[in-house]
Design a protein around this motif. Structure first.
Motif, PDB file in Angstrom:
ATOM      1  N   MET A   1     -34.136  -6.864  34.959  1.00  0.00           N
ATOM      2  CA  MET A   1     -34.983  -7.751  34.149  1.00  0.00           C
ATOM      3  C   MET A   1     -35.053  -7.176  32.735  1.00  0.00           C
ATOM      4  O   MET A   1     -35.334  -6.013  32.540  1.00  0.00           O
ATOM      5  CB  MET A   1     -36.389  -7.808  34.784  1.00  0.00           C
ATOM      6  CG  MET A   1     -37.462  -8.491  33.913  1.00  0.00           C
ATOM      7  SD  MET A   1     -37.091 -10.234  33.643  1.00  0.00           S
ATOM      8  CE  MET A   1     -38.333 -10.641  32.419  1.00  0.00           C
ATOM      9  N   THR A   2     -34.780  -8.038  31.756  1.00  0.00           N
ATOM     10  CA  THR A   2     -34.838  -7.605  30.358  1.00  0.00           C
ATOM     11  C   THR A   2     -36.286  -7.371  29.959  1.00  0.00           C
ATOM     12  O   THR A   2     -37.179  -8.144  30.333  1.00  0.00           O
ATOM     13  CB  THR A   2     -34.249  -8.709  29.462  1.00  0.00           C
ATOM     14  OG1 THR A   2     -32.954  -9.034  29.956  1.00  0.00           O
ATOM     15  CG2 THR A   2     -34.137  -8.244  28.024  1.00  0.00           C
ATOM     16  N   GLU A   3     -36.520  -6.276  29.241  1.00  0.00           N
ATOM     17  CA  GLU A   3     -37.879  -5.974  28.780  1.00  0.00           C
ATOM     18  C   GLU A   3     -37.891  -5.805  27.265  1.00  0.00           C
ATOM     19  O   GLU A   3     -36.867  -5.465  26.656  1.00  0.00           O
ATOM     20  CB  GLU A   3     -38.356  -4.658  29.416  1.00  0.00           C
ATOM     21  CG  GLU A   3     -38.513  -4.719  30.921  1.00  0.00           C
ATOM     22  CD  GLU A   3     -38.869  -3.338  31.477  1.00  0.00           C
ATOM     23  OE1 GLU A   3     -39.195  -3.268  32.665  1.00  0.00           O
ATOM     24  OE2 GLU A   3     -38.797  -2.352  30.723  1.00  0.00           O
ATOM     25  N   LYS A   4     -39.044  -6.017  26.688  1.00  0.00           N
ATOM     26  CA  LYS A   4     -39.212  -5.775  25.245  1.00  0.00           C
ATOM     27  C   LYS A   4     -39.042  -4.285  24.985  1.00  0.00           C
ATOM     28  O   LYS A   4     -39.435  -3.447  25.791  1.00  0.00           O
ATOM     29  CB  LYS A   4     -40.616  -6.192  24.825  1.00  0.00           C
ATOM     30  CG  LYS A   4     -40.657  -7.326  23.817  1.00  0.00           C
ATOM     31  CD  LYS A   4     -42.077  -7.607  23.373  1.00  0.00           C
ATOM     32  CE  LYS A   4     -42.165  -8.960  22.749  1.00  0.00           C
ATOM     33  NZ  LYS A   4     -43.545  -9.314  22.340  1.00  0.00           N
ATOM     34  N   LEU A   5     -38.452  -3.954  23.852  1.00  0.00           N
ATOM     35  CA  LEU A   5     -38.329  -2.547  23.473  1.00  0.00           C
ATOM     36  C   LEU A   5     -39.713  -1.951  23.272  1.00  0.00           C
ATOM     37  O   LEU A   5     -40.558  -2.544  22.608  1.00  0.00           O
ATOM     38  CB  LEU A   5     -37.517  -2.414  22.184  1.00  0.00           C
ATOM     39  CG  LEU A   5     -36.012  -2.694  22.247  1.00  0.00           C
ATOM     40  CD1 LEU A   5     -35.421  -2.613  20.850  1.00  0.00           C
ATOM     41  CD2 LEU A   5     -35.330  -1.722  23.182  1.00  0.00           C
ATOM     42  N   SER A   6     -39.917  -0.774  23.827  1.00  0.00           N
ATOM     43  CA  SER A   6     -41.201  -0.085  23.617  1.00  0.00           C
ATOM     44  C   SER A   6     -41.246   0.476  22.196  1.00  0.00           C
ATOM     45  O   SER A   6     -40.217   0.616  21.527  1.00  0.00           O
ATOM     46  CB  SER A   6     -41.323   1.071  24.608  1.00  0.00           C
ATOM     47  OG  SER A   6     -40.356   2.075  24.272  1.00  0.00           O
ATOM     48  N   VAL A  79     -38.036 -12.734  26.409  1.00  0.00           N
ATOM     49  CA  VAL A  79     -39.190 -11.821  26.317  1.00  0.00           C
ATOM     50  C   VAL A  79     -39.927 -11.998  24.989  1.00  0.00           C
ATOM     51  O   VAL A  79     -40.815 -11.212  24.652  1.00  0.00           O
ATOM     52  CB  VAL A  79     -38.764 -10.345  26.518  1.00  0.00           C
ATOM     53  CG1 VAL A  79     -38.147 -10.146  27.892  1.00  0.00           C
ATOM     54  CG2 VAL A  79     -37.833  -9.861  25.429  1.00  0.00           C
ATOM     55  N   ASP A  80     -39.490 -12.984  24.230  1.00  0.00           N
ATOM     56  CA  ASP A  80     -40.131 -13.299  22.940  1.00  0.00           C
ATOM     57  C   ASP A  80     -40.217 -12.076  22.030  1.00  0.00           C
ATOM     58  O   ASP A  80     -41.262 -11.773  21.441  1.00  0.00           O
ATOM     59  CB  ASP A  80     -41.530 -13.897  23.167  1.00  0.00           C
ATOM     60  CG  ASP A  80     -42.067 -14.534  21.888  1.00  0.00           C
ATOM     61  OD1 ASP A  80     -43.307 -14.569  21.712  1.00  0.00           O
ATOM     62  OD2 ASP A  80     -41.233 -14.922  21.033  1.00  0.00           O
ATOM     63  N   GLY A  81     -39.116 -11.350  21.974  1.00  0.00           N
ATOM     64  CA  GLY A  81     -39.079 -10.173  21.109  1.00  0.00           C
ATOM     65  C   GLY A  81     -37.778  -9.410  21.271  1.00  0.00           C
ATOM     66  O   GLY A  81     -36.836  -9.860  21.935  1.00  0.00           O
ATOM     67  N   LEU A  82     -37.739  -8.237  20.658  1.00  0.00           N
ATOM     68  CA  LEU A  82     -36.524  -7.421  20.691  1.00  0.00           C
ATOM     69  C   LEU A  82     -36.362  -6.700  22.026  1.00  0.00           C
ATOM     70  O   LEU A  82     -37.323  -6.138  22.559  1.00  0.00           O
ATOM     71  CB  LEU A  82     -36.564  -6.392  19.566  1.00  0.00           C
ATOM     72  CG  LEU A  82     -36.346  -6.934  18.160  1.00  0.00           C
ATOM     73  CD1 LEU A  82     -36.653  -5.857  17.132  1.00  0.00           C
ATOM     74  CD2 LEU A  82     -34.916  -7.439  18.001  1.00  0.00           C
ATOM     75  N   SER A  83     -35.155  -6.719  22.538  1.00  0.00           N
ATOM     76  CA  SER A  83     -34.806  -5.973  23.741  1.00  0.00           C
ATOM     77  C   SER A  83     -33.555  -5.147  23.468  1.00  0.00           C
ATOM     78  O   SER A  83     -32.938  -5.261  22.396  1.00  0.00           O
ATOM     79  CB  SER A  83     -34.542  -6.931  24.912  1.00  0.00           C
ATOM     80  OG  SER A  83     -33.264  -7.545  24.755  1.00  0.00           O
TER      81      SER A  83
END
Ligand SMILES: C[C@H](O)[C@H](O)[C@H]1CNC2=NC(N)=NC(=O)C2=N1
Length: 102
Positions: A1-6, A79-83
């Protein structure tokens, strides 16, 4: 699952991209870069190469092409952001860019 970069990961993953001309987009969790090529055919050929990688990785750019210029925005819609996929595609784009007028 793709996640937003922390926040922590961003420090290491995005810095090299900022060094090659990528920049955050105001108001969006996205990165942008403008590539300028020697001519339209070079620009479109590069887009074609990128498109093959984008399809292979199922991760697609937001981009527009005007003559020999290609404006690229990368973000992960799921994810509505950078991954990590955005950084991966940005690195690939830079690698395929043989250096034009930019
Ligand atoms: C169904 C398909 O796998 C998804 O819509 C993929 C396609 N390409 C994509 N590209 C980008 N930039 N972000 C996504 O979230 C994304 N999702």
């Amino acid at each position: 699952m793709t996640e937003k970069l922390s926040e922590e990961t961003r420090k290491t993953v995005l810095k090299p991209l900022f060094d090659t001309g990528w920049a955050m987009v105001d108001g969006r969790d996205a990165i942008h870069k403008t590539y300028v090529f020697d001519n339209f055919v070079s620009a479109f050929g590069w887009m074609t190469q990128v498109a093959i990688w984008a399809e292979k990785w199922d991760h697609h750019p937001e981009w527009d092409n005007i003559y020999k210029t290609v404006n690229v925005t990368l973000t992960t819609h799921d994810v509505d952001g950078l991954s990590a996929l955005d950084a991966k595609l940005a690195r690939k784009m830079d690698g395929l860019f043989g250096g034009g007028a930019a």
